[in-house]
Design a protein around this motif. Structure first.
Motif, short mmCIF file in Angstrom:
data_model
loop_
_atom_site.label_atom_id
_atom_site.label_comp_id
_atom_site.label_asym_id
_atom_site.label_seq_id
_atom_site.Cartn_x
_atom_site.Cartn_y
_atom_site.Cartn_z
N ILE A 424 0.87 -1.17 0.00
CA ILE A 424 0.00 0.00 0.00
C ILE A 424 0.91 1.22 0.00
O ILE A 424 1.68 1.44 0.94
N GLU A 425 0.85 2.00 -1.05
CA GLU A 425 1.71 3.18 -1.21
C GLU A 425 0.86 4.44 -1.03
O GLU A 425 -0.11 4.66 -1.77
N ALA A 426 1.18 5.25 -0.07
CA ALA A 426 0.39 6.46 0.21
C ALA A 426 0.72 7.56 -0.80
O ALA A 426 1.88 7.78 -1.16
N PHE A 427 -0.32 8.26 -1.22
CA PHE A 427 -0.18 9.42 -2.11
C PHE A 427 -1.06 10.53 -1.52
O PHE A 427 -2.23 10.67 -1.88
N PRO A 428 -0.51 11.32 -0.59
CA PRO A 428 -1.33 12.30 0.13
C PRO A 428 -1.57 13.61 -0.62
O PRO A 428 -2.24 14.50 -0.10
N GLN A 429 -1.06 13.77 -1.83
CA GLN A 429 -1.21 15.00 -2.59
C GLN A 429 -2.62 15.10 -3.20
O GLN A 429 -3.36 14.13 -3.21
N PRO A 430 -2.98 16.28 -3.73
CA PRO A 430 -4.26 16.40 -4.45
C PRO A 430 -4.34 15.39 -5.58
O PRO A 430 -3.31 14.98 -6.15
N PHE A 431 -5.56 14.99 -5.93
CA PHE A 431 -5.76 13.94 -6.93
C PHE A 431 -5.05 14.27 -8.24
O PHE A 431 -5.25 15.34 -8.82
N ASN A 432 -4.20 13.37 -8.67
CA ASN A 432 -3.51 13.45 -9.95
C ASN A 432 -3.29 12.02 -10.40
O ASN A 432 -2.37 11.34 -9.95
N PHE A 433 -4.18 11.55 -11.27
CA PHE A 433 -4.15 10.15 -11.67
C PHE A 433 -2.80 9.76 -12.25
O PHE A 433 -2.24 8.70 -11.93
N ALA A 434 -2.26 10.60 -13.13
CA ALA A 434 -0.98 10.26 -13.78
C ALA A 434 0.14 10.17 -12.77
O ALA A 434 0.99 9.27 -12.83
N ALA A 435 0.16 11.09 -11.80
CA ALA A 435 1.21 11.05 -10.77
C ALA A 435 1.07 9.82 -9.89
O ALA A 435 2.07 9.23 -9.44
N MET A 436 -0.16 9.40 -9.62
CA MET A 436 -0.38 8.19 -8.82
C MET A 436 0.13 6.95 -9.56
O MET A 436 0.76 6.07 -8.96
N VAL A 437 -0.12 6.90 -10.86
CA VAL A 437 0.41 5.78 -11.66
C VAL A 437 1.94 5.79 -11.62
O VAL A 437 2.58 4.75 -11.43
N ASN A 438 2.52 6.96 -11.79
CA ASN A 438 3.99 7.06 -11.76
C ASN A 438 4.55 6.63 -10.40
O ASN A 438 5.61 6.00 -10.33
N ARG A 439 3.84 6.99 -9.31
CA ARG A 439 4.30 6.59 -7.99
C ARG A 439 4.31 5.06 -7.87
O ARG A 439 5.26 4.46 -7.37
N GLY A 440 3.25 4.44 -8.33
CA GLY A 440 3.20 2.98 -8.28
C GLY A 440 4.29 2.34 -9.12
O GLY A 440 4.92 1.36 -8.71
N ALA A 441 4.53 2.89 -10.32
CA ALA A 441 5.56 2.35 -11.20
C ALA A 441 6.95 2.52 -10.59
O ALA A 441 7.84 1.67 -10.79
N ALA A 442 7.16 3.59 -9.84
CA ALA A 442 8.47 3.87 -9.25
C ALA A 442 8.87 2.84 -8.20
O ALA A 442 10.05 2.56 -8.01
N VAL A 443 7.88 2.27 -7.51
CA VAL A 443 8.20 1.29 -6.46
C VAL A 443 8.00 -0.14 -6.93
O VAL A 443 8.22 -1.09 -6.17
N ALA A 444 7.59 -0.31 -8.19
CA ALA A 444 7.30 -1.65 -8.71
C ALA A 444 8.57 -2.47 -8.87
O ALA A 444 9.61 -1.95 -9.28
N ARG A 445 8.47 -3.75 -8.55
CA ARG A 445 9.60 -4.67 -8.74
C ARG A 445 9.45 -5.51 -9.99
O ARG A 445 10.37 -6.20 -10.40
N GLY A 446 8.28 -5.47 -10.62
CA GLY A 446 8.00 -6.35 -11.74
C GLY A 446 8.67 -5.95 -13.03
O GLY A 446 8.96 -4.77 -13.27
N ASP A 447 8.89 -6.93 -13.90
CA ASP A 447 9.39 -6.67 -15.25
C ASP A 447 8.28 -6.10 -16.14
O ASP A 447 8.56 -5.42 -17.12
N ILE A 448 7.05 -6.44 -15.82
CA ILE A 448 5.88 -5.95 -16.55
C ILE A 448 5.01 -5.16 -15.58
O ILE A 448 4.75 -5.61 -14.46
N LEU A 449 4.57 -3.98 -16.01
CA LEU A 449 3.62 -3.18 -15.25
C LEU A 449 2.23 -3.37 -15.86
O LEU A 449 2.08 -3.34 -17.08
#
Length: 635
Positions: A424-449
C-alpha cells in the motif's frame, strides 16, 4: 441558435499526405471551434457542419493541393427534418438540446444522423463522391508484372478483369495468365502460360519493378496502376497497397488501415490491389510457388514481414468476392511459426483466425498498479479478483492510495498487508491520476507493469496471461484489453485518436461479439492507443519514455499521450480480445463539472496541440471513416 449549416465538397491529390483537413471557426470574444473533416477514399469528400450566428471567419488547413470545389448552405429546419426522417431518436435528443440551449449536443446529434453513413449505405455514398483521379504527373517508366490464375473461373469473370486491365492509363505492364482459353487474350502484353508449381516466386516477376496477383473478376479502377506506380516511385517501398470494394452488384468497401502487420498476418486484409517490389521478392526464401490457389496466401504471409510499406487510402479495385483462405492461411502460418521457433500458434474461433501467444516461461513478475481512494465495494472486488481469481503465478500488487478515510477500506488494507504480494503506497497530494500511476511504477519490482483502475472486474482467469504474452514482445509497447460495461456491451476495443474530438473508444456500447470492420475485433492487432483502465507495458519501456506526463495530463488523456510517446520511440501499441474484463468506466470519479470541467478542457487543448498530426490521421483508422460517431461509419 440562428446560425446556418454548410456543405463543403473538396478534393485532394491522391498522393498528398493522408491528413484530414482541419477547419476552424473564429467566433466572437476570441472563441475558436475546431473540426477535423473527413479524408478521401474516392474522388472527393463532403462535410456537413454548423456555422453559429457569431461566426466571424472560417479557416481551412487542407494541405498541399487541397481544393474546395463547392460550398452550399442548408437551413437548420431542413437538417432537422432530414434527421427526423433518418434517426427519430437522434432528432428527439437534438430537440431536447435545443430547448436547453446546448449548442454542442444539438449540433452533434444532427450531424450524427445527417452527415454520417453506415457502411451498408456505401452505394449512395459512393455515387456522391466520384472516382479517384489520375496522378498529378505521370510516374517514370515503372514496369509491373501481374499474374492471373484463372483455373476454374468463369470466362465472364476473366474477361471483366482483362477489360479493366487493358483500359489502364499506365501501360507498362504484362500479365501471366494461366488456366484460360487460348482465344481470350488479344493484347500482346498478356501471355498465356501453364501454371508451374515448381517455379520460384521471383521468376514470376521477371524483370519488372513491381509484382502483383489478380483474382478472376477483379476490376481495377482506370488509374489504379498509374497511382500505385507513382507512389512506388516516390517512396521505393517493399510493398504498396490500396483499398477495395467487394461485390459485383452491390459492393461494400474494405477500408484498410496503414501498415498493421499483426492484423495483416491473420486476416489477410491486404487483398487487392497490392504490389510487391522485386527487390523484396528477391530477399524472400527461395521456395517454389506451389499450387495456384495457395500462392496468393503464401505471398500475403511473406508480405507481413515487410517493413517499408505504403498505403494509398483510395478505393482502386472492385472484387467480385472475397476469397476464403482461412484454412490455407492457418496451415501455412503454423508451419512458418514452427520453422522460426516462435511459440505462437494459430487459433480459429467463429471463422476468424488469430494467434495464441502463450505466456513466457518462467513467467516474469508482474506489478499491478491500482490508483484508488475509498470506495470499499470497488477496491475489495478488484483486489480479490487479482489475488484470488487470476491464474498468473507471479503477481505483485501496488495500491496507490489517495487519502482513503473509509473504515472499511482501511480495514481491508490491514488485511492485505499480511499478504507478501501486496504493498500500500500512500499518495497524500491532491488527486492526480498520472502522478499516482507514476508513484506505483516507481516502487514496482515487476518486469511488466499492469495499470488497472479500481472499477475493473476480472471475467476470465487467463486475462493476465494474454496481456503479458503481448507485452514481452520486443516490438510492443502498451497492450490493452477488451473491456465490457456491466451490461456486457463493449466499453473498450482500442482508442482512435481524433474520435469525438481528441480521442475516443471505437465501437463502444456495441454488442461484445461485434466483429468490427475487417474482423479486427476478433484478433490482436495494432492500434494507436489503449486505455489505462487496463494497460500492460514492460517496465523498462515505461521508464524509457518517462512514464505518464503528470504535469500536462493529470486526469485525462495521459494514457493516450503515453501510448503515442511509446509509438514515437518505436514501440507499437496492441489491443487483444483475449484479455476480457468488466469496467464501470470512471464510476468512482463521476462526470466532470465546474473546475474539473475546466481542467478537462485545458488537458484536451494541450493534447490537441501536442498530437494534432495524429488527430488528423490515426494510421490505424481509415481517413474516410467518421470521427463524429463512435462506430465505423462513412463520412
Amino acid at each position: 441558435m440562428a446560425g446556418r449549416w454548410i456543405v463543403l465538397r473538396y478534393t485532394m491529390p491522391v498522393r498528398a499526405r493522408p491528413q484530414r483537413p482541419l477547419l476552424r471557426l473564429r467566433r466572437a470574444r476570441g472563441r475558436i471551434d475546431r473540426f477535423v473533416l473527413p479524408g478521401i477514399a474516392l474522388g472527393g469528400a463532403v462535410w456537413l457542419g454548423y456555422v453559429p450566428a457569431d461566426c466571424e471567419g472560417i479557416e481551412i488547413a487542407g494541405g498541399e493541393g487541397f481544393e474546395l470545389e463547392r460550398v452550399g448552405v442548408r437551413s437548420a429546419r431542413h437538417v432537422f427534418a432530414e434527421c427526423l426522417a433518418k434517426r427519430p431518436l437522434r432528432a428527439a435528443g437534438a430537440l431536447r438540446a435545443l430547448l436547453r440551449r446546448d449548442e454542442r449536443r444539438w449540433r452533434d446529434s444532427l450531424r450524427g444522423a445527417c452527415a454520417v453513413t453506415p457502411l451498408s449505405g456505401y452505394a449512395a455514398w459512393r455515387a456522391a463522391r466520384g472516382t479517384p483521379p489520375a496522378p498529378d504527373k505521370p510516374a517514370p517508366d515503372i514496369g509491373i508484372r501481374l499474374v492471373l490464375a484463372a483455373e476454374g473461373a468463369s470466362a465472364a469473370a476473366v474477361a471483366d478483369t482483362l477489360a479493366a486491365l487493358t483500359a489502364q492509363s499506365h501501360t507498362h505492364w504484362t500479365l501471366r495468365l494461366s488456366g484460360a482459353e487460348a482465344g481470350i487474350a488479344a493484347d500482346p502484353r498478356i501471355h498465356l502460360t501453364a501454371w508451374d508449381p515448381d517455379a520460384p516466386a521471383l521468376s514470376l516477376c521477371g524483370e519488372a519493378d513491381l509484382f502483383g496477383i489478380l483474382q478472376p473478376g477483379d476490376r481495377l479502377a482506370p488509374h489504379a496502376l498509374a497511382l500505385l506506380a507513382a507512389a512506388f516511385h516516390e517512396a521505393n517501398p517493399d510493398l504498396i497497397y490500396a483499398d477495395e470494394e467487394i461485390g459485383a452488384a452491390d459492393p461494400v468497401p474494405r477500408l484498410k488501415p496503414d501498415w498493421s502487420p499483426d492484423l495483416a498476418r491473420v486476416t489477410g486484409f491486404l487483398g487487392g490491389p497490392a504490389l510487391v517490389a522485386r527487390n523484396f521478392l528477391a530477399g524472400l526464401p527461395a521456395r517454389p510457388v506451389g499450387a495456384a490457389d495457395a500462392f496468393a496466401t503464401s505471398l500475403d504471409l511473406d508480405c507481413a514481414g515487410a517493413t517499408r510499406v505504403v498505403h494509398l487510402p483510395r478505393i482502386l479495385c472492385r472484387r467480385a468476392d472475397l476469397p476464403d483462405d482461412t484454412a490455407k492461411r492457418s496451415a501455412l502460418l503454423e508451419a512458418r511459426l514452427s520453422a522460426a521457433g516462435d511459440p505462437a500458434r494459430p487459433i480459429l474461433r467463429s471463422g476468424i483466425l488469430d494467434l495464441h501467444r502463450p505466456r513466457p516461461e518462467p513467467a516474469p513478475l508482474v506489478t499491478v498498479v491500482i490508483p484508488s481512494r475509498d470506495r470499499p465495494d470497488l477496491i475489495t472486488r478488484v483486489t480479490g479478483d487479482i489475488l484470488g481469481r487470476t491464474d498468473y503465478p507471479a503477481i505483485e500488487l501496488v495500491i496507490v492510495d489517495n487519502g482513503s478515510t473509509d473504515p472499511a477500506v482501511l480495514a481491508l488494507y490491514e488485511r492485505l498487508r499480511g499478504d507478501g504480494r501486496v504493498r500500500i503506497e500512500a499518495f497524500p497530494q491532491p488527486f492526480n491520476f498520472a502522478a499516482m500511476v507514476n508513484r506505483g511504477a516507481a516502487v514496482a519490482r515487476g518486469d511488466i507493469l499492469v495499470l488497472l483502475n479500481n472499477d475493473v472486474a476480472v471475467l476470465r482467469p487467463d486475462w493476465l496471461d494474454a496481456l503479458v504474452a503481448e507485452a514481452v514482445r520486443p516490438e510492443v509497447g502498451a497492450v490493452g484489453a477488451k473491456l465490457l460495461y456491466g451490461d456486457g456491451r463493449l466499453q473498450h476495443a482500442g482508442v482512435v485518436v481524433g474520435l469525438g474530438g481528441e480521442a475516443g473508444h471505437i465501437l463502444r456500447r456495441r454488442p461484445a461479439d461485434t466483429p468490427g470492420h475487417l474482423c479486427r475485433l476478433g484478433v490482436a492487432h495494432e492500434v494507436s492507443a489503449v486505455t489505462a483502465a487496463c494497460l500492460a507495458v514492460g517496465a523498462e519501456k515505461y521508464r524509457a519514455v518517462g512514464g505518464f506526463d503528470a504535469a500536462t495530463f493529470a486526469v485525462d488523456f495521459n494514457d493516450v499521450d503515453f501510448c503515442l510517446r511509446l509509438g514515437a520511440a518505436g514501440w507499437k501499441t496492441v489491443w487483444t480480445p483475449h484479455a476480457v474484463l468488466s469496467h464501470l468506466e470512471s464510476v468512482s470519479r463521476g462526470r466532470p463539472s465546474g473546475a474539473a470541467r475546466r481542467l478537462f478542457e485545458r488537458e484536451a487543448s494541450a493534447f490537441a496541440e501536442r498530437w494534432r498530426d495524429i488527430i488528423r490521421h490515426d494510421p490505424f483508422y481509415h481517413p474516410a471513416l467518421s470521427l463524429t460517431t463512435f462506430g465505423e461509419d462513412l463520412e
